[in-house]
Structure formats: C-alpha cells, structure tokens
Design a protein around this motif. Structure first.
Motif, short mmCIF file in Angstrom:
data_model
loop_
_atom_site.label_atom_id
_atom_site.label_comp_id
_atom_site.label_asym_id
_atom_site.label_seq_id
_atom_site.Cartn_x
_atom_site.Cartn_y
_atom_site.Cartn_z
N ASP A 160 0.80 -1.22 0.00
CA ASP A 160 0.00 0.00 0.00
C ASP A 160 0.83 1.27 0.00
OD1 ASP A 160 -2.79 -0.97 0.11
OD2 ASP A 160 -2.03 -1.99 1.88
N PHE A 161 2.06 1.20 0.47
CA PHE A 161 2.94 2.36 0.48
C PHE A 161 3.95 2.15 -0.65
CE2 PHE A 161 1.91 1.46 5.04
CZ PHE A 161 0.89 2.39 5.14
N GLY A 162 3.90 3.00 -1.65
CA GLY A 162 4.69 2.80 -2.86
C GLY A 162 6.18 2.96 -2.71
N ASP A 163 6.65 3.34 -1.53
CA ASP A 163 8.09 3.51 -1.33
C ASP A 163 8.60 2.75 -0.10
OD1 ASP A 163 6.79 5.13 0.46
OD2 ASP A 163 7.97 6.92 0.03
N VAL A 164 7.85 1.73 0.32
CA VAL A 164 8.29 0.85 1.41
C VAL A 164 8.24 -0.58 0.88
CG1 VAL A 164 7.86 0.05 3.77
CG2 VAL A 164 7.39 2.45 3.15
N LEU A 165 9.42 -1.11 0.58
CA LEU A 165 9.54 -2.46 0.02
C LEU A 165 9.46 -3.49 1.14
CD1 LEU A 165 10.09 -3.69 -2.80
CD2 LEU A 165 12.51 -3.69 -2.22
N VAL A 166 8.75 -4.61 0.89
CA VAL A 166 8.51 -5.63 1.90
C VAL A 166 8.88 -7.00 1.32
CG1 VAL A 166 6.77 -6.70 3.40
CG2 VAL A 166 6.62 -4.28 2.85
N PRO A 167 9.56 -7.85 2.10
CA PRO A 167 9.86 -9.21 1.60
C PRO A 167 8.57 -9.96 1.27
CG PRO A 167 11.08 -8.78 3.62
CD PRO A 167 10.12 -7.65 3.44
N ARG A 168 8.59 -10.71 0.20
CA ARG A 168 7.42 -11.44 -0.26
C ARG A 168 6.95 -12.49 0.76
NH1 ARG A 168 5.16 -12.20 -5.55
NH2 ARG A 168 6.81 -10.91 -6.35
N GLU A 169 7.83 -12.94 1.63
CA GLU A 169 7.46 -13.95 2.63
C GLU A 169 6.50 -13.41 3.68
OE1 GLU A 169 11.32 -14.85 0.80
OE2 GLU A 169 10.71 -13.13 1.99
N MET A 170 6.43 -12.10 3.81
CA MET A 170 5.51 -11.49 4.77
C MET A 170 4.13 -11.37 4.14
SD MET A 170 7.51 -11.20 7.31
CE MET A 170 6.50 -10.33 8.48
N MET B 142 15.15 0.67 2.68
CA MET B 142 14.55 1.97 2.96
C MET B 142 15.49 3.07 2.48
SD MET B 142 11.52 1.56 4.25
CE MET B 142 10.98 2.88 5.31
N ALA B 143 16.79 2.90 2.63
CA ALA B 143 17.76 3.87 2.13
C ALA B 143 17.68 3.96 0.60
CB ALA B 143 19.17 3.49 2.57
N ASN B 144 17.45 2.84 -0.07
CA ASN B 144 17.31 2.84 -1.53
C ASN B 144 16.09 3.65 -1.98
OD1 ASN B 144 19.55 1.22 -1.75
ND2 ASN B 144 18.37 -0.67 -1.94
N ASP B 145 15.07 3.74 -1.12
CA ASP B 145 13.86 4.51 -1.44
C ASP B 145 13.89 5.90 -0.81
OD1 ASP B 145 12.38 2.81 -3.18
OD2 ASP B 145 11.90 1.53 -1.47
N ASN B 146 15.10 6.37 -0.47
CA ASN B 146 15.33 7.73 0.05
C ASN B 146 14.75 8.00 1.44
OD1 ASN B 146 16.77 8.50 -2.30
ND2 ASN B 146 14.81 8.73 -3.35
N TRP B 147 14.60 6.96 2.24
CA TRP B 147 14.22 7.14 3.64
C TRP B 147 15.52 7.24 4.45
CZ3 TRP B 147 9.31 7.72 5.45
CH2 TRP B 147 8.26 7.31 4.64
N SER B 148 15.53 8.08 5.48
CA SER B 148 16.68 8.22 6.38
C SER B 148 16.35 7.58 7.71
CB SER B 148 17.01 9.69 6.61
OG SER B 148 17.35 10.31 5.40
#
Length: 158
Positions: A52-62, A101-107
């Motif tokens: 649902d959040f386009g800039d938070v990547l989640v492992p498929r196992e979750m 998260m760093a790859n998606d520009n989160w600090s």
C-alpha cells in the motif's frame, strides 16, 4: 464393400483424434513457452513487493493481515498501518529494511533493538515506523506511515 468402408471410417476417426491430439499438445507447449519467457523477463517470484505504500519495500514472505491493517489513501498520500506476519528471521528483516529503505530515500532516524525492534525513518514530508516482533511461530511486522505536520517545530509537542 461395406467392410472397406468400415476400415476407412476407423482410419479417418483415428487420424482425426491424432490430429486433435497434436493440436492440443502444440497449444500447451506454446503456453508453457510464453510463461517461461515472462519469468525470464524479470518477474522473480521471490522478489520483494511494494504494498500500500509505494516507497516501502517488503519481503514477499511477509503476508498482509487485513484485519489488523488500516491504510488511508488520497491522490498523492498513503498513510496508516500495514500489519503482516511471516516465517522470517527478525534480524534479517531488520537488515532488509536498513538497506531497502535507504534505496527509497528514507533516512534512519533511530532504532530500538530488543524483543520488539522499532526502526524510525523520515522523508521530507513523511515518517515511517517499522515494528518487528519475533514470536515462536511467526515474525510480526507493522509498517506505520504518517505525513508530517506542516509547519511543526522540530521540538517536543506540548
């Protein structure tokens, strides 16, 4: 003459079914080839996903727990909590978020590591809290995303 006509009828029937079998086998083979080509074009079945959040990547196992999730969407804004669970090692999940998260520009602002692991990330106009809790059977993940309050001072709120 009746006997030769019966032989022709059996041969024609066999030929018809053999042709049909060849056509069906060819059709299945072409479908298999198409899906194999799509798999080679970059669709990795184990690749992480954006939910649902386009800039938070989640492992498929979750896997998403729809009963414990709440996401609010408007054009240009997604906020809320996404609750998930899976059979994933908590420390590998922490490392996954530190990297992606760093790859998606989160600090990364701060992190608490204990029974409950909490990671706090910030972008120019949003905050993200990652909460990871390991239990016996599953690891539980909560992803909280919230917009910042416009014009708020960086100090404590009163």
């Amino acid at each position: 003459m009746g006997e030769s006509n019966g032989w022709f009828s059996k041969t024609a029937t066999i030929a018809f079914f053999m042709g049909l079998l060849i056509l069906l086998a060819g059709g299945c083979a072409s479908q298999k080839g198409m899906s194999g080509e799509a798999a080679n074009e970059g669709t990795d079945p184990n690749a992480p996903l954006y939910y649902d959040f386009g800039d938070v990547l989640v492992p498929r196992e979750m896997k998403v727990d729809k009963n414990a999730s709440f996401v609010f969407r408007t054009p240009g804004l997604s906020a809320g909590v996404l609750s998930m669970k899976g059979r994933v090692d908590g420390s590998s999940l922490i490392a996954f978020f530190e990297s992606n998260m760093a790859n998606d520009n989160w600090s990364l602002v701060s992190a608490f590591k204990s029974y409950r692991n909490i990671m706090l990330f910030k972008k120019e106009n949003r905050w993200c809290v990652i909460n990871i809790t390991e239990k016996k059977m599953y690891t539980y993940l909560e992803i909280w995303v919230s917009p910042t309050i416009a014009g708020a001072s960086p100090g404590l709120y009163k």
